[in-house]
Write an enzyme that holds these catalytic residues in place. Structure first.
Site, PDB file in Angstrom:
ATOM      1  N   CYS A 112      51.534 117.755  63.878  1.00  0.00           N
ATOM      2  CA  CYS A 112      50.642 118.787  64.592  1.00  0.00           C
ATOM      3  C   CYS A 112      51.383 119.752  65.250  1.00  0.00           C
ATOM      4  O   CYS A 112      50.840 120.835  65.771  1.00  0.00           O
ATOM      5  CB  CYS A 112      49.794 118.222  65.624  1.00  0.00           C
ATOM      6  SG  CYS A 112      48.823 116.659  64.746  1.00  0.00           S
ATOM      7  N   HIS A 248      47.841 123.037  70.257  1.00  0.00           N
ATOM      8  CA  HIS A 248      47.079 122.147  68.948  1.00  0.00           C
ATOM      9  C   HIS A 248      46.034 121.901  69.303  1.00  0.00           C
ATOM     10  O   HIS A 248      45.783 121.114  70.429  1.00  0.00           O
ATOM     11  CB  HIS A 248      48.253 121.223  68.618  1.00  0.00           C
ATOM     12  CG  HIS A 248      47.554 120.033  67.826  1.00  0.00           C
ATOM     13  ND1 HIS A 248      46.720 120.365  66.416  1.00  0.00           N
ATOM     14  CD2 HIS A 248      47.583 118.736  67.951  1.00  0.00           C
ATOM     15  CE1 HIS A 248      46.561 119.216  66.206  1.00  0.00           C
ATOM     16  NE2 HIS A 248      46.813 118.031  66.870  1.00  0.00           N
ATOM     17  N   ASN A 278      40.464 117.869  63.991  1.00  0.00           N
ATOM     18  CA  ASN A 278      41.829 117.835  64.121  1.00  0.00           C
ATOM     19  C   ASN A 278      42.572 118.188  62.728  1.00  0.00           C
ATOM     20  O   ASN A 278      42.456 117.488  61.963  1.00  0.00           O
ATOM     21  CB  ASN A 278      42.572 116.557  64.481  1.00  0.00           C
ATOM     22  CG  ASN A 278      44.097 116.557  65.010  1.00  0.00           C
ATOM     23  OD1 ASN A 278      44.635 117.384  64.197  1.00  0.00           O
ATOM     24  ND2 ASN A 278      44.395 115.749  65.452  1.00  0.00           N
TER      25      ASN A 278
END
Length: 326
Positions: A112, A248, A278
């Site tokens: 990420c 993120h 996500n």
């Protein structure tokens, strides 16, 4: 040589997955998912749609939005944890699919944190004077490596892609950056290849995502405020100077905790997790793009981008937004 970013594009797959989808396959509810993650929706790639496909479509969106020429791109960086295959790289496939005559290519595997790492690397390439235009893409097809019997993780992830062009500039628009890793926690968020040697009794070798959510949550809530302050100090800035923070988008509760710890207004923290889940390396550019198209971000705004994820690793950079709303 200095660098700037003046164009952005994204691609979101067509297959929309609401929380109600998971109510049918695991023991969960829309209320439970929203209360713990903030997620209401995400999108999955089709069966024959892969990371390279998402990358190409995000770049095409960038070109359409900003009328950018890419034939003269010197280098391509793709941040992804879900390449089509181990090799050749997604970046090399992108070079071919976009018909870019001459370009170096490299995949970045930093989970990420990958997209922000890509920008940092692009800034460094341009600083050498040997490269003038670097294409940076963050893209994931996480639905293809998600265990849909694991109720604690399968609700989290979505697919998507975002792309920016990092270009040489006479003025400094990309400022200082920082990156750090604590590999001790690598076992808390991983994907092991099917049949790969198991180097720990806690590692599951099945080719799927595995996460100790509680540990990763605590690490993120502790690490982000520390590293964001390090980044600000490196740039001789304070949080009061930052117009928008784009971390993120892993979990809305992480972002709420970080904003509270930093005493930073949550409404100035852009996120994509609510509507897209996500999306790992794609989450920062998706939030950035939507912030621009929604009219929130203006050219000249000072941004702080922060990635964090598998490694466990952190990457951050401050930059002046030069992307106009189309």
């Amino acid at each position: 040589m200095e660098a700037t970013i003046e164009s952005i594009g994204i691609y979101i797959p067509e297959r929309e997955i609401s929380n109600q989808y998971f109510e049918k396959i695991i023991d969960t509810s829309d209320e439970w998912i929203k209360s713990r993650t903030g997620i209401t929706n995400r999108y999955f790639s089709n069966e024959n749609e892969y990371t390279s496909d998402l990358c190409a479509k995000a770049v095409k969106n960038l070109q359409k939005n900003y009328n950018k020429e890419i034939n003269d791109v010197d280098f391509i960086i793709v941040a992804t944890s879900t390449p089509d295959q181990p090799f050749p790289s997604v970046a090399s496939q992108l070079q071919s699919r976009l018909n870019i005559p001459r370009a170096g290519s490299l995949d970045v595997s930093a989970g990420c944190a990958g997209f922000v790492y890509g920008i940092i690397l692009a800034q460094g390439l341009i600083a050498t004077g040997s490269y003038k235009k670097v294409l940076v893409v963050g893209a994931e097809t996480l639905s293809k490596i998600t265990n849909f019997t694991d109720r604690t993780t399968c609700i989290l992830f979505g697919d998507g892609a975002g792309a920016v062009l990092v270009e040489a500039s006479k003025k400094k628009y990309l400022l200082g950056s920082t990156a750090t890793t604590d590999g001790f926690y690598g076992k808390e968020l991983y994907k092991s290849n099917t049949g790969a040697p198991i180097n720990s009794e806690n590692i599951i070798s099945d080719g799927m995502i595995h996460q100790n959510g509680r540990t990763v949550f605590k690490w993120a809530v502790f690490t982000l405020p520390v590293e964001i302050n390090v980044l600000l100090a490196k740039n001789k800035l304070s949080l009061a100077d930052i117009d928008w923070m784009i971390p993120h988008s892993a979990n809305i509760r992480i972002l709420e905790n970080v904003c509270e710890e930093l005493n930073y207004p949550a409404e100035k923290c852009l996120q994509s997790v609510t509507d897209y889940g996500n999306t790992s390396a794609a989450s920062v550019p998706i939030a950035w793009y939507n912030g621009i198209m929604d009219g929130k971000l203006k050219s000249g705004d000072l941004l702080l981008l922060a990635g964090f994820g598998s490694g466990l690793t952190f990457s951050g950079i401050c930059l002046q937004n030069r992307i106009e709303k189309i």
